[in-house]
Scaffold this active site. Structure first.
Site, PDB file in Angstrom:
ATOM      1  N   GLU A  43       1.098  -1.397   0.471  1.00  0.00           N
ATOM      2  CA  GLU A  43      -0.052  -0.042   0.179  1.00  0.00           C
ATOM      3  C   GLU A  43       0.853   1.003   0.495  1.00  0.00           C
ATOM      4  OE1 GLU A  43      -3.116   0.889   3.071  1.00  0.00           O
ATOM      5  OE2 GLU A  43      -2.626   2.482   3.420  1.00  0.00           O
ATOM      6  N   ARG A  47       0.646  10.435   0.922  1.00  0.00           N
ATOM      7  CA  ARG A  47       1.460  10.833   1.853  1.00  0.00           C
ATOM      8  C   ARG A  47       2.087  12.049   1.570  1.00  0.00           C
ATOM      9  NH1 ARG A  47       1.976   7.980   6.795  1.00  0.00           N
ATOM     10  NH2 ARG A  47       0.628   6.213   6.791  1.00  0.00           N
ATOM     11  N   LYS A 131     -11.392  -1.806   6.067  1.00  0.00           N
ATOM     12  CA  LYS A 131      -9.433  -2.154   6.830  1.00  0.00           C
ATOM     13  C   LYS A 131     -10.257  -1.487   8.724  1.00  0.00           C
ATOM     14  CE  LYS A 131      -5.998   1.560   6.928  1.00  0.00           C
ATOM     15  NZ  LYS A 131      -4.497   1.953   6.572  1.00  0.00           N
TER      16      LYS A 131
HETATM   17  O1  LIG Z   1      -2.074   6.227   5.649  1.00  0.00           O
HETATM   18  C1  LIG Z   1      -3.409   5.902   6.326  1.00  0.00           C
HETATM   19  O2  LIG Z   1      -4.413   5.780   5.051  1.00  0.00           O
HETATM   20  C2  LIG Z   1      -3.607   5.408   7.046  1.00  0.00           C
HETATM   21  O3  LIG Z   1      -4.504   4.244   7.210  1.00  0.00           O
HETATM   22  C3  LIG Z   1      -2.489   4.792   8.388  1.00  0.00           C
HETATM   23  C4  LIG Z   1      -1.662   4.008   8.011  1.00  0.00           C
HETATM   24  O4  LIG Z   1      -2.572   2.709   7.754  1.00  0.00           O
HETATM   25  C5  LIG Z   1      -0.922   3.760   8.847  1.00  0.00           C
HETATM   26  O5  LIG Z   1      -0.508   4.481   9.562  1.00  0.00           O
HETATM   27  C6  LIG Z   1       0.133   2.142   9.320  1.00  0.00           C
HETATM   28  O6  LIG Z   1      -0.152   2.715  11.261  1.00  0.00           O
HETATM   29  P1  LIG Z   1       1.219   1.995  11.311  1.00  0.00           P
HETATM   30  O7  LIG Z   1       1.568   0.057  11.368  1.00  0.00           O
HETATM   31  O8  LIG Z   1       0.913   1.520  13.010  1.00  0.00           O
HETATM   32  O9  LIG Z   1       2.176   3.067  11.300  1.00  0.00           O
END
Ligand SMILES: O=C(O)C(=O)C[C@H](O)[C@H](O)COP(=O)(O)O
Length: 212
Positions: A43, A47, A131
């Protein structure tokens, strides 16, 4: 239509690393390193400014990799990632406008939800692969276990707070089809272009699944 395509795409996907990349070349090398470690889906988030172009380039150069667009939050981004040719999109949360735009675009999609009400609303809009985000913060394993009985038709990709120590517990739940997270890629290794370390970390994830 798109949900059948999505189910097919996800058939062999158990982990979805959430990637934040700085340029398309880095994205290709990163996805290649993950693939060598047995991770066949990624994915790439929107960002960073390089996200959208990276999606298109990885999709073109690595046809063996399942490519999802992450952090898709509005109709404009839905159109852009569809144009980039991604296999599916993912969002951190769901709004009526976003779900409507996805349905209009017929883009296979995993909308983010954090509560049973949001899950039911997404299901009403035709989405059954969801999700759970931010998974550990909103109840994690307990929430997923509780939601299984009343909402048996829904599957979840818990993301947010997962790591090497807890991801298998999530993956083994009957209503979890895949798990996501950023833990699979160490940012120091990424910035240094230490591709072997990234392959090794991916292999650790793959081996943990195979050995259980
Ligand atoms: O950017 C997006 O669309 C999100 O939904 C956020 C990510 O899925 C999370 O930041 C992952 O979370 P961590 O594995 O805890 O770092």
């Amino acid at each position: 239509m798109s949900s059948i395509a999505l189910a097919k795409t996800l058939q062999n996907v158990q982990v979805l690393p959430v990637l934040t990349v700085t340029n398309p070349d880095q994205a290709v090398q990163l996805c290649q390193a993950l693939y060598k470690g047995g991770i066949n889906a990624v994915e790439i988030t929107l960002r960073t400014a390089a996200g959208l172009e990276s999606l298109a380039v990885v999709k073109r150069e690595l046809p063996e990799v399942v490519v999802a667009a992450g952090t898709v939050c509005n109709a404009e981004q839905v159109a852009a990632v569809k144009e980039a040719g991604v296999d599916f999109g993912v969002s951190p949360a769901s709004t009526p406008a976003l779900l409507h735009a996805i349905n209009e675009a017929e883009l296979p999609f995993i909308p983010g939800v954090a509560t049973p009400s949001e899950a039911m609303y997404a299901a009403e809009c035709g989405f059954n692969h969801l999700k759970l985000f931010p998974a550990t913060a909103v109840g994690g394993l307990k929430l997923l276990k509780s939601i299984a009985a009343p909402l048996p038709e829904l599957g979840f990709c818990p993301t947010g707070g997962l790591n090497q120590d807890n991801f298998l517990e999530f993956l083994n739940l009957p209503n979890v089809y895949c798990v996501g997270g950023s833990w699979m890629v160490n940012s120091a290794d990424l910035n240094a272009g230490n591709w072997q370390a990234i392959t090794d970390a991916a292999q650790k994830v793959t081996d943990a699944i195979a050995q259980q």
